[in-house]
Design an enzyme around this catalytic site. Structure first.
Site, PDB file in Angstrom:
ATOM      1  N   ILE A  26       2.847  -0.948  13.094  1.00 43.07           N
ATOM      2  CA  ILE A  26       2.679   0.497  12.996  1.00 43.07           C
ATOM      3  C   ILE A  26       2.300   1.091  14.343  1.00 43.07           C
ATOM      4  O   ILE A  26       2.834   2.129  14.751  1.00 43.07           O
ATOM      5  CB  ILE A  26       1.622   0.842  11.927  1.00 43.07           C
ATOM      6  CG1 ILE A  26       2.134   0.460  10.531  1.00 43.07           C
ATOM      7  CG2 ILE A  26       1.276   2.323  11.967  1.00 43.07           C
ATOM      8  CD1 ILE A  26       1.102   0.627   9.428  1.00 43.07           C
ATOM      9  N   THR A  45      -2.933   1.566  23.689  1.00 39.74           N
ATOM     10  CA  THR A  45      -3.904   0.511  23.960  1.00 39.74           C
ATOM     11  C   THR A  45      -3.600  -0.742  23.147  1.00 39.74           C
ATOM     12  O   THR A  45      -3.036  -0.681  22.059  1.00 39.74           O
ATOM     13  CB  THR A  45      -5.341   0.975  23.643  1.00 39.74           C
ATOM     14  OG1 THR A  45      -5.523   1.062  22.223  1.00 39.74           O
ATOM     15  CG2 THR A  45      -5.625   2.327  24.274  1.00 39.74           C
ATOM     16  N   SER A 152      -6.150   3.340   7.022  1.00 40.00           N
ATOM     17  CA  SER A 152      -6.787   2.525   5.987  1.00 40.00           C
ATOM     18  C   SER A 152      -5.684   1.701   5.340  1.00 40.00           C
ATOM     19  O   SER A 152      -4.913   1.040   6.030  1.00 40.00           O
ATOM     20  CB  SER A 152      -7.514   3.426   4.984  1.00 40.00           C
ATOM     21  OG  SER A 152      -8.071   2.679   3.937  1.00 40.00           O
ATOM     22  N   TYR A 166     -11.602  -7.834   3.546  1.00 43.48           N
ATOM     23  CA  TYR A 166     -10.627  -6.858   4.034  1.00 43.48           C
ATOM     24  C   TYR A 166     -10.776  -5.559   3.251  1.00 43.48           C
ATOM     25  O   TYR A 166     -10.841  -4.469   3.838  1.00 43.48           O
ATOM     26  CB  TYR A 166      -9.207  -7.409   3.902  1.00 43.48           C
ATOM     27  CG  TYR A 166      -8.148  -6.415   4.317  1.00 43.48           C
ATOM     28  CD1 TYR A 166      -8.054  -5.987   5.634  1.00 43.48           C
ATOM     29  CD2 TYR A 166      -7.246  -5.893   3.387  1.00 43.48           C
ATOM     30  CE1 TYR A 166      -7.092  -5.065   6.025  1.00 43.48           C
ATOM     31  CE2 TYR A 166      -6.281  -4.975   3.768  1.00 43.48           C
ATOM     32  CZ  TYR A 166      -6.205  -4.566   5.085  1.00 43.48           C
ATOM     33  OH  TYR A 166      -5.259  -3.650   5.472  1.00 43.48           O
ATOM     34  N   LYS A 170     -11.969  -1.740   4.614  1.00 39.80           N
ATOM     35  CA  LYS A 170     -11.163  -0.534   4.434  1.00 39.80           C
ATOM     36  C   LYS A 170     -11.871   0.488   3.544  1.00 39.80           C
ATOM     37  O   LYS A 170     -11.748   1.703   3.764  1.00 39.80           O
ATOM     38  CB  LYS A 170      -9.787  -0.898   3.863  1.00 39.80           C
ATOM     39  CG  LYS A 170      -8.899  -1.653   4.842  1.00 39.80           C
ATOM     40  CD  LYS A 170      -8.649  -0.851   6.116  1.00 39.80           C
ATOM     41  CE  LYS A 170      -7.648  -1.520   7.047  1.00 39.80           C
ATOM     42  NZ  LYS A 170      -7.437  -0.743   8.292  1.00 39.80           N
ATOM     43  N   VAL A 200       4.114  -2.533   4.365  1.00 38.21           N
ATOM     44  CA  VAL A 200       4.894  -2.175   5.545  1.00 38.21           C
ATOM     45  C   VAL A 200       5.473  -3.454   6.134  1.00 38.21           C
ATOM     46  O   VAL A 200       4.805  -4.488   6.187  1.00 38.21           O
ATOM     47  CB  VAL A 200       4.018  -1.464   6.594  1.00 38.21           C
ATOM     48  CG1 VAL A 200       4.871  -0.983   7.769  1.00 38.21           C
ATOM     49  CG2 VAL A 200       3.270  -0.297   5.959  1.00 38.21           C
TER      50      VAL A 200
END
Length: 304
Positions: A26, A45, A152, A166, A170, A200
């Site tokens: 992403i 970055t 998120s 995890y 989030k 994704v």
């Protein structure tokens, strides 16, 4: 409750974007999309700046920086480097906090080091970058403000077996982002959007996922976490999911459409479906316990 994002957000024609985790997935898609927009500036970055070689070295509107979100000094240095590089033109209009990874496995086997590392990247990394960005945005003399996208996940709303820390990281991003969004004075013109994608097509299930040592008590094929792993594996093999470029396109649209910014943005029909189902169950559960919950019914109550 204090309202959030009360005014439409107007993206400047010469907007500067600050994006974390740009090496792959992403983050890379967003960086590439921003770099293709005439007039926009990009601060991209990554922990390893060599992973940003896909971005043009000769474009003065693109600044590539090494930054480790788990290191406060590294974050501070990146913002200073950006200010030094752009000089009088320095500003940050849009932040995308994307750096993160998944820790999966049996919760009983997670080490102290593993659980703290997960939070350092996913939660505290987001916190560090956001606070530096707010400092820049709220001090703008013309109330230029800005927009902060905190990535998120569906996992920030719906929890599944085998990913407890995890999910916790989030969920923390969700609650912290909403609280901070409600702290902003409307005149500062600072907007927040919590982005909640589902599947994704990135390396999130491979190189961006760390796994704990298995615990023998959870090894059986009938254990919920093992069943979920089988389900996810079949989905990956079938090509389930959407391209990172779709996320980049949506975020750019949210930033540039001159409308109010949604506080939460689920991405995918699956995310909307599962979040809706969870909310429906929660409402049903509230009805079930309403009599037990009403312990203050005869006392003065807050008006909400």
């Amino acid at each position: 409750m204090n309202p959030v994002n009360t005014k439409p957000y107007q993206l400047s024609a010469d907007a500067t974007w600050f994006v974390t985790g740009c090496s792959t997935g992403i983050g890379r898609a967003i960086a590439s999309h921003v770099a293709s927009q005439p007039g926009h500036r990009l601060i991209a970055t990554a922990r390893d700046p060599s992973s940003l070689s896909y971005l043009d070295d000769d474009n003065p509107a693109i600044l590539k920086l090494a930054m480790d979100v788990t290191n406060p000094s590294s974050v501070n240095a990146a913002f200073k480097a950006a200010a030094d590089y752009f000089g009088d033109k320095y500003y940050i209009d849009v932040v995308v906090n994307n750096a993160g990874y998944s820790l999966s496995g049996d919760t009983e086997s997670v080490t102290e080091h593993e659980m703290h590392d997960e939070f350092e990247t996913n939660f505290f990394g987001t916190v560090r970058v956001t606070l530096k960005a707010i400092e820049v945005m709220r001090q703008s003399k013309d109330h230029r403000g800005g927009l902060i996208f905190n990535i998120s996940s569906l996992a920030g709303i719906c929890a599944f077996p085998g990913h407890a820390f995890y999910h916790a990281s989030k969920f923390a991003v969700e609650g912290w982002s909403e609280s901070v969004a409600r702290e902003m004075h409307p005149d500062w013109n600072i907007h927040f959007c919590i982005v909640e994608p589902s599947a994704v097509k990135t390396n999130f299930e491979t190189t961006s996922k760390k796994r704990t040592q298995p615990h023998e008590a959870y090894a059986g094929a009938d254990m919920p976490a093992r069943q979920l792993e089988t389900f996810v594996k079949k989905g990956l093999e079938a090509g389930v999911g959407f391209e990172p470029s779709a996320v980049a396109n949506v975020l750019y649209k949210v930033a540039s459409r001159n409308e109010k910014v949604p506080l939460r943005l689920p991405l995918s029909a699956t995310a909307v479906k599962l979040i809706t189902a969870k909310l429906q169950v929660q409402l049903q559960d509230l009805e079930t316990v309403s009599e037990l919950s009403a312990i203050d019914v005869h006392q003065v109550q807050f008006k909400v």
